[in-house]
Design a protein around this motif. Sequence first.
Motif, mmCIF file in Angstrom:
data_model
loop_
_atom_site.group_PDB
_atom_site.id
_atom_site.type_symbol
_atom_site.label_atom_id
_atom_site.label_comp_id
_atom_site.label_asym_id
_atom_site.label_seq_id
_atom_site.Cartn_x
_atom_site.Cartn_y
_atom_site.Cartn_z
ATOM 1 N N HIS A 52 0.849 -1.191 0.000
ATOM 2 C CA HIS A 52 0.000 0.000 0.000
ATOM 3 C C HIS A 52 0.890 1.248 0.000
ATOM 4 N N PRO A 53 0.582 2.273 -0.821
ATOM 5 C CA PRO A 53 1.457 3.456 -0.906
ATOM 6 C C PRO A 53 1.626 4.179 0.420
ATOM 7 N N GLY A 54 0.634 4.079 1.304
ATOM 8 C CA GLY A 54 0.788 4.715 2.610
ATOM 9 C C GLY A 54 1.966 4.175 3.385
ATOM 10 N N TYR A 55 2.201 2.863 3.271
ATOM 11 C CA TYR A 55 3.301 2.242 4.006
ATOM 12 C C TYR A 55 4.653 2.483 3.333
ATOM 13 N N ARG A 56 4.662 2.764 2.035
ATOM 14 C CA ARG A 56 5.930 2.971 1.336
ATOM 15 C C ARG A 56 6.661 4.219 1.817
ATOM 16 N N GLN A 57 5.923 5.189 2.376
ATOM 17 C CA GLN A 57 6.545 6.438 2.811
ATOM 18 C C GLN A 57 7.279 6.309 4.143
ATOM 19 N N PHE A 58 7.043 5.208 4.876
ATOM 20 C CA PHE A 58 7.590 5.099 6.227
ATOM 21 C C PHE A 58 9.108 4.954 6.188
ATOM 22 N N THR A 59 9.782 5.623 7.102
ATOM 23 C CA THR A 59 11.236 5.591 7.212
ATOM 24 C C THR A 59 11.630 4.884 8.508
ATOM 25 N N PRO A 60 12.816 4.277 8.552
ATOM 26 C CA PRO A 60 13.225 3.571 9.777
ATOM 27 C C PRO A 60 13.488 4.550 10.921
ATOM 28 N N PRO A 61 13.224 4.128 12.166
ATOM 29 C CA PRO A 61 13.633 4.946 13.311
ATOM 30 C C PRO A 61 15.149 4.925 13.433
ATOM 31 N N MET A 62 15.675 5.840 14.202
ATOM 32 C CA MET A 62 17.127 5.927 14.374
ATOM 33 C C MET A 62 17.433 6.423 15.773
ATOM 34 N N LEU A 63 18.670 6.216 16.201
ATOM 35 C CA LEU A 63 19.144 6.834 17.428
ATOM 36 C C LEU A 63 19.662 8.226 17.114
ATOM 37 N N SER A 64 19.367 9.171 17.979
ATOM 38 C CA SER A 64 19.753 10.562 17.740
ATOM 39 C C SER A 64 20.268 11.180 19.033
ATOM 40 N N ASN A 65 21.269 12.025 18.924
ATOM 41 C CA ASN A 65 21.686 12.826 20.083
ATOM 42 C C ASN A 65 21.136 14.247 20.015
ATOM 43 N N LEU A 66 20.152 14.463 19.127
ATOM 44 C CA LEU A 66 19.423 15.725 19.019
ATOM 45 C C LEU A 66 20.372 16.908 18.778
ATOM 46 N N THR A 67 21.262 16.748 17.815
ATOM 47 C CA THR A 67 22.165 17.838 17.462
ATOM 48 C C THR A 67 21.387 18.961 16.782
ATOM 49 N N GLN A 68 21.604 20.186 17.226
ATOM 50 C CA GLN A 68 20.953 21.372 16.677
ATOM 51 C C GLN A 68 22.008 22.279 16.052
ATOM 52 N N TRP A 69 21.649 22.958 14.955
ATOM 53 C CA TRP A 69 22.642 23.757 14.235
ATOM 54 C C TRP A 69 23.108 24.975 15.028
ATOM 55 N N ASP A 70 22.262 25.487 15.941
ATOM 56 C CA ASP A 70 22.638 26.702 16.664
ATOM 57 C C ASP A 70 23.199 26.417 18.051
ATOM 58 N N GLY A 71 22.760 25.329 18.680
ATOM 59 C CA GLY A 71 23.140 25.092 20.078
ATOM 60 C C GLY A 71 24.007 23.874 20.300
ATOM 61 N N GLY A 72 24.314 23.123 19.253
ATOM 62 C CA GLY A 72 25.113 21.923 19.426
ATOM 63 C C GLY A 72 24.256 20.728 19.813
ATOM 64 N N THR A 73 24.843 19.791 20.544
ATOM 65 C CA THR A 73 24.151 18.540 20.882
ATOM 66 C C THR A 73 23.285 18.717 22.121
ATOM 67 N N HIS A 74 22.005 18.395 21.993
ATOM 68 C CA HIS A 74 21.061 18.537 23.096
ATOM 69 C C HIS A 74 21.056 17.303 23.981
ATOM 70 N N GLY A 75 21.051 16.110 23.353
ATOM 71 C CA GLY A 75 20.947 14.876 24.116
ATOM 72 C C GLY A 75 19.525 14.586 24.540
ATOM 73 N N GLY A 76 19.326 13.479 25.255
ATOM 74 C CA GLY A 76 18.002 13.085 25.716
ATOM 75 C C GLY A 76 17.642 13.728 27.039
ATOM 76 N N LEU A 77 16.533 13.285 27.598
ATOM 77 C CA LEU A 77 16.123 13.761 28.919
ATOM 78 C C LEU A 77 17.138 13.335 29.971
#
Length: 284
Positions: A52-77
């Motif tokens: 089904h085309p709705g499912y074709r758009q889904f992307t895999p989850p990933m691990l992120s350290n929440l890097t931001q272009w202005d403030g650097g790495t945010h990290g998790g809670l």
Amino acid sequence: MNRHAIDAGPREMDLSRFDPLPRVMFYDDFNQGMSGWTVLTGNYTGSLRNMHPGYRQFTPPMLSNLTQWDGGTHGGLSGSYALKLATRPDVGAQTVSLKRLTFPRACTMQVEAYLTFKPEATELELSDRDVRSFGFVLDIQTKQHRVLPQIRYLNAIDGALANKWQYKPRTTVFNDVGDRTVTLYHYGEENWVDIPGGYQTLCYNEIPTKINWHYFRLGFDIRTLRYTELQCNDLVLDLSGLEMLKFDAMPNLNNLFNVIPFVETDSRKRAFLYFDSILLSGDW
């Protein structure tokens, strides 16, 4: 694990910010890795082109350290990493992730999480209308029925803020994708209904690179096939009278219990949904 028998180690201290039922099914702190969270691939037979085309758009989850272009790495809670879901940059694009389980006993199950959502910071603007929604689906099958309890926080739609919780009570059409395989795309915009008392303005900081974490809790009783409660921060809603998507039981899916978060964009920016940690517990 019993909530009254928690030691005082670092991992148990993290657990103390949750309110689990007596049996902890899993506790995923994404500083430890992906913990089995994966992409939802739609049903197909013979070729991925049958999906089904709705499912074709889904992307895999990933691990992120929440890097931001202005403030650097945010990290998790707590720690350096979070689980990240990211849509494609098209209006109405969605993505989901899931953890595939089975339930050991019919009981009340409860999912809790610390989460945050943001659009991709491609403009120096507030961008508080760019994420359309985020939510959770529980995919459950008993001996008689398969049910899909499904709720979302509708942040904005067509560029206008909505700030309310909704649920999906009605079914959609199954599509055949082979001799024995069917598919059902139930993530679309149709059939969403407002939850009574569900208006809530969530904290959204002044620029699109700032985030604030939110507490989330959703319960469902497998014995009665009824919701229990929804909580987000200090808003608690009784969902026990609400209906849900419900079908006859399907072959080969005995004791199915999948936990499925999703996120959707309302603009031509990617929408991000981050999880610092997720906990599933039961009451047997």
